[in-house]
Write a protein that holds these residues in place. Structure first.
Motif, short mmCIF file in Angstrom:
data_model
loop_
_atom_site.label_atom_id
_atom_site.label_comp_id
_atom_site.label_asym_id
_atom_site.label_seq_id
_atom_site.Cartn_x
_atom_site.Cartn_y
_atom_site.Cartn_z
N SER A 72 0.82 -1.22 0.00
CA SER A 72 0.00 0.00 0.00
C SER A 72 0.85 1.27 0.00
N PHE A 73 2.04 1.18 0.56
CA PHE A 73 2.91 2.36 0.66
C PHE A 73 4.24 2.09 -0.02
N SER A 74 4.17 1.44 -1.17
CA SER A 74 5.39 1.05 -1.88
C SER A 74 6.17 2.25 -2.42
N GLY A 75 5.55 3.41 -2.55
CA GLY A 75 6.25 4.58 -3.07
C GLY A 75 7.12 5.27 -2.06
N LEU A 76 7.08 4.85 -0.80
CA LEU A 76 7.87 5.48 0.26
C LEU A 76 9.14 4.68 0.53
N THR A 77 10.23 5.39 0.70
CA THR A 77 11.52 4.75 0.94
C THR A 77 11.95 5.01 2.38
N VAL A 78 12.49 3.99 3.01
CA VAL A 78 12.98 4.11 4.37
C VAL A 78 14.50 4.33 4.30
N LEU A 79 14.94 5.47 4.80
CA LEU A 79 16.35 5.85 4.75
C LEU A 79 16.91 6.00 6.15
N ALA A 80 18.14 5.55 6.32
CA ALA A 80 18.89 5.86 7.54
C ALA A 80 19.48 7.26 7.37
N ALA A 81 19.32 8.07 8.39
CA ALA A 81 19.77 9.47 8.31
C ALA A 81 20.65 9.81 9.49
N VAL A 126 11.27 10.03 11.48
CA VAL A 126 10.88 11.39 11.06
C VAL A 126 10.40 11.28 9.63
N LEU A 127 9.25 11.89 9.34
CA LEU A 127 8.61 11.74 8.05
C LEU A 127 8.84 12.97 7.18
N GLY A 128 9.11 12.73 5.89
CA GLY A 128 9.10 13.82 4.93
C GLY A 128 7.68 14.34 4.75
N SER A 129 7.55 15.53 4.17
CA SER A 129 6.23 16.17 4.07
C SER A 129 5.24 15.32 3.28
N ARG A 130 5.65 14.77 2.14
CA ARG A 130 4.74 13.95 1.34
C ARG A 130 4.51 12.59 1.99
N ALA A 131 5.52 12.04 2.62
CA ALA A 131 5.35 10.76 3.30
C ALA A 131 4.33 10.88 4.43
N ALA A 132 4.37 11.99 5.15
CA ALA A 132 3.41 12.18 6.24
C ALA A 132 1.99 12.25 5.70
N THR A 133 1.80 12.91 4.55
CA THR A 133 0.47 12.99 3.95
C THR A 133 -0.02 11.61 3.52
N ARG A 134 0.84 10.83 2.92
CA ARG A 134 0.43 9.50 2.47
C ARG A 134 0.12 8.57 3.64
N LEU A 135 0.84 8.74 4.72
CA LEU A 135 0.60 7.89 5.88
C LEU A 135 -0.55 8.39 6.75
N GLY A 136 -1.08 9.57 6.44
CA GLY A 136 -2.24 10.07 7.15
C GLY A 136 -1.94 10.85 8.41
N THR A 166 10.12 10.28 1.88
CA THR A 166 10.88 9.23 2.56
C THR A 166 10.53 9.20 4.04
N VAL A 167 10.81 8.04 4.64
CA VAL A 167 10.72 7.86 6.09
C VAL A 167 12.14 7.74 6.61
N LEU A 168 12.54 8.63 7.48
CA LEU A 168 13.90 8.66 8.00
C LEU A 168 13.95 7.99 9.36
N VAL A 169 14.94 7.15 9.55
CA VAL A 169 15.18 6.53 10.85
C VAL A 169 16.62 6.84 11.25
N GLY A 170 16.92 6.70 12.52
CA GLY A 170 18.25 7.00 13.01
C GLY A 170 19.31 6.05 12.46
N TRP A 171 20.52 6.55 12.28
CA TRP A 171 21.61 5.75 11.71
C TRP A 171 21.90 4.52 12.58
N SER A 172 21.99 4.72 13.88
CA SER A 172 22.30 3.61 14.78
C SER A 172 21.13 2.64 14.88
N ALA A 173 19.90 3.16 14.93
CA ALA A 173 18.73 2.29 15.00
C ALA A 173 18.58 1.45 13.74
#
Length: 429
Positions: free
Chosen positions: A149-158, A187-197, A235-242
């Motif tokens: 359902s959310f295949s257009g979103l990428t999960v990135l380590a930041a 942490v969500l990008g602006s478009r990712a937050a909209t898609r996730l509701g 994109t959906v950003l997660v911590g580098w260590s996590a």
């Protein structure tokens, strides 16, 4: 015989010989008569005499050069303030940012070394370095929603300093701290937050959660749109260590964002690929400098030319006004000049008087014009919401340039005054 004391007359000369008609002293003294020299303080008071005795004319003349100097400062200070605001806006467009990543559209892109971020940070002109990396994880709104359902979103380590490198800001919530990046937070990008509701992160309310690779992550922030890195908006950003601990991230960065001094940007770009991947620099692509940088440099060059032209015109106009005032002053004060010459004033003293008067008139006008120009520039820039900028060259030109122009403008009138003979000057009406 009566002995007359040398102090019997207050004006008696202290000479033992008699004066010879040729000007040589005889009778035991070889000293010649030297002309009296005016001290600097006396010369200044004498030069200010014409200003004090003709206050209105002096004020009008000073006003003329004041307006010229004030105009010079205003027409350079206001464009300088506007220019700085424009440069700040252009800098916000990423004029000093580069982006390094593996060559795209390959079946198996060459991964960038883990230590590449640290190596780039050692380049002298580099000011900011950060990176993101693709974790190849799948994000869902909850564990009950289909994974596609959310295949257009990428999960990135930041990394924690990502927002500094891309000039980003948080719309609500917060970005990763040293503690957050080690825990399952996102942490969500602006478009990712909209898609996730998600609209915003409300303080004091339970933080929402998302499901990434069968692991719940708490959403701690939502970003504003990123004009310099628009691909991060979805994109959906997660911590580098996590990401290393929870998503089996291998630590190889995917994109490295670099900020450097604008004057050295081309040099940094030339060594960036080899620094990122010394073994395979040909497999690294580096973005070219933004077109805004060329526009910014062209604007700076044209501004410098405009500044020099306006300053020269303003000083020329002020100098002509002072020269005209001093020339008329010489014509009107011929009787005064003749009287001073008849009383023994030398030509050099006459020249010094009028040169001092011209310099004092221009100096006072320059100081008043400088103050007036600074106040006008600061007031207008503040009204426009700009940071006030008054070029130091304009201030120095207002103070010292006016003085030099006044001296130059007073040369001819002072020479003309010194050439008048006492008879000619006293006979004038």
């Amino acid at each position: 015989m009566t002995h007359r004391s040398s102090h019997s007359h207050p004006h008696a000369p202290h000479a033992t010989g008699t004066a010879h008609p040729t000007g040589k002293a005889v009778g035991g003294s070889a000293a010649s008569i030297r002309p009296v020299r005016l001290a600097p303080g006396d010369l200044l008071r004498l030069g200010l005499l014409g200003i004090r005795t003709r206050t209105l004319r002096a004020a009008l003349s000073a006003l003329g050069i004041s307006l010229g100097i004030a105009t010079m400062i205003v027409v350079t200070g206001i464009p300088a303030s506007s220019h700085k605001a424009l440069m700040d806006e252009m800098s916000a467009l990423g004029t000093n940012m580069l982006r390094a990543e593996p060559i795209p559209d390959q079946q198996s892109p060459v991964p960038l070394p883990e230590e590449s971020i640290g190596m780039v940070r050692r380049i002298g002109p580099v000011t900011e370095v950060s990176a993101v990396a693709n974790t190849h994880a799948v994000v869902r709104r909850s564990d009950r929603i289909d994974s596609h359902s959310f295949s257009g979103l990428t999960v990135l380590a930041a990394q924690r300093d990502l927002l500094d490198a891309v000039t980003g800001a948080v719309a609500s919530g917060r970005f990763f701290s040293r503690a957050d990046e080690r825990f399952p937070t996102a942490v969500l990008g602006s478009r990712a937050a909209t898609r996730l509701g998600f609209g915003k992160i409300a303080p004091g309310e339970p933080a929402p959660q998302i499901y990434i690779n069968k692991q719940w992550f708490t959403v701690i922030g939502i970003l504003d749109p990123l004009p310099l890195a628009q691909d991060l908006d979805q994109t959906v950003l997660v911590g580098w260590s996590a990401a290393r601990k929870l998503l089996r991230f291998d630590g190889h960065p995917t994109v490295i964002y670099v900020r450097a001094q604008e004057s050295e940007l081309e040099a940094v770009r030339g060594v960036l690929a080899a620094t990122v991947h010394p073994e395979l620099p040909g497999q690294v692509t580096v973005s070219r400098p933004s077109d805004a940088l060329a526009a910014k440099r062209a604007t700076q060059d044209s501004y410098s030319s405009l500044f020099l032209g306006l300053a020269a015109v303003a000083l020329l106009v002020g100098g002509i006004g002072v020269a005209n005032t001093m020339f008329i002053s010489v014509l009107e004060r011929r009787r005064e000049i003749g009287l001073r010459r008849a009383l023994g004033a030398s030509r050099g003293q006459i020249r010094g008087q009028f040169l001092t008067e011209s310099a004092a008139l221009s100096g006072l006008g320059g100081l008043a014009g400088t103050l007036l120009g600074i106040l006008a520039t600061v007031g207008y820039a503040t009204y426009q919401g700009w940071s006030p900028v008054v070029p130091l060259l304009a201030v120095a030109g207002g103070c010292f340039g006016a003085l030099l122009v006044g001296i130059a403008a007073g040369v001819y009138p002072s020479v003309r005054a010194s050439r008048m003979t006492p008879t000619e000057a006293l006979a004038s009406t």
